[in-house]
Design an enzyme around this catalytic site. Structure first.
Site: not given
Length: 347
Positions: A181, A183, A186
């Site tokens: 999570g 990114g 993301c």
């Protein structure tokens, strides 16, 4: 249900405390590292940064450009066997030794990867990539890959906790990919409520992997060169970058024009854009866990690569680390509430 009370930290929550140094210049810092991997037995030397296996980052063009900096590229899994054949027949062996072959975990992925690896003995890295590395099926695939390719260096993930990191190392992974999570494109954390602050994940997983002779790559969460230094300082052996390398000539994203200005599309691999492109759309039983952004064109990636490596060298000089290998031992993190003076950031 249970609650862990101790605070978990991301890169934005800390700075690295400066220390006395005998280094006279940033040019004295050695960024190249040499690794011998636990299972494959392969030895590799280079700068331990990896371009992410996203189809708007991990391209053949990116691999060719970053190889000149001794940086790895995890080439995305959506190239065909024919595409790979064209690439391996023209790329130098030096470029190929900086390439990771990415794969999913289906039977079709396995067969395709087997065909790709057969094209050149210089292809020594396999990156087994799923969003959720906690499934039994994934662990079994890692074991299957290790049995099939005993001399290939296998990178597998993603996970964020020590016990699963250990499981993957024991199942045959040389390098465990850490991050759920963090990114830039993301949205897993907001769609699912699941995740783990990246710096704490790196510290926990590095401790677990190193205890078994394995290694980790910090995947996601870096927005600037200082974050790369923090990831290495936290114990990461490698750092994987996506957003920091997106938007360049070599990135492979679609170019769009708005009001006379050109932009490149960059999207997460679980986004609606990615699923529409590769599997015909978002399946009815799932939600997209990524977003699509438009980035101003950033030119050749070489300038960004030099900036990242320059920042990393400078970080080492601030703590007296003459080699990147020493950075972890020389790092003391201090918790902070601000990173920088932002008075002119809006200009």
């Amino acid at each position: 249900m249970r609650i862990e009370e101790d605070l978990k930290l991301g890169f934005k929550d800390v700075l690295i405390r400066p220390k006395r140094s005998t280094l006279k210049s940033r040019s004295d810092v050695e960024l190249e590292r040499q690794f011998t991997f636990k299972h494959s037995g392969q030895t590799w030397s280079g700068v331990p940064i990896i371009a992410a296996n996203m189809d708007t980052v991990g391209t053949f063009e990116m691999a060719s450009a970053l190889a000149s900096f001794d940086i790895l590229t995890a080439v995305h899994k959506h190239y065909s066997v024919e595409d790979w054949n064209a690439f391996t027949s023209t790329a130098s062996e030096d470029v190929l030794r900086h390439v990771m072959v990415s794969t999913g975990t289906s039977d079709a992925d396995f067969e395709k990867t087997k065909q790709i690896l057969a094209q050149s003995p210089a292809l020594n890295f396999v990156c087994i990539d799923v969003a959720n590395g906690y499934s039994e099926h994934f662990v079994q695939f890692v074991s299957k890959a290790r049995e099939a390719w005993p001399t290939k260096t296998i990178c597998a993930g993603n996970v964020v906790t020590g016990e699963m990191c250990e499981e993957l190392v024991l199942s045959g992974a040389d390098i465990v990919k850490v991050g759920i999570g963090p990114g830039s494109v993301c949205t897993t954390r907001v769609k699912t409520g699941v995740g783990y602050p990246q710096l704490s994940a790196v510290i926990e997983c590095a401790d677990a992997a190193h205890g078994l002779g394995g290694m980790i790559v910090s995947d996601g969460g870096c927005t600037m060169p200082g974050d790369v230094a923090k990831a290495f300082g936290g114990g990461a052996d490698f750092v994987m970058l996506g957003g920091m390398l997106a938007g360049h000539e070599e990135s492979g994203g679609k170019i769009v024009e708005e009001n006379g200005e050109k932009f490149m599309l960059f999207y997460g691999m679980s986004s609606e854009s990615a699923m529409t492109r590769h599997v015909g759309g978002v399946a009815q039983y799932r939600a997209a866990e990524g977003k699509t952004v438009k980035l101003p064109l950033r030119g050749p990636v070489e300038y960004t690569a030099r900036d990242i490596l320059g920042g990393l060298r400078s970080a080492c000089t601030y703590v007296g680390a003459s080699r990147l290998k020493e950075l972890t031992k020389r790092t003391t993190f201090i918790r902070v509430q601000e990173q920088e003076n932002r008075v002119f950031n809006s200009l």
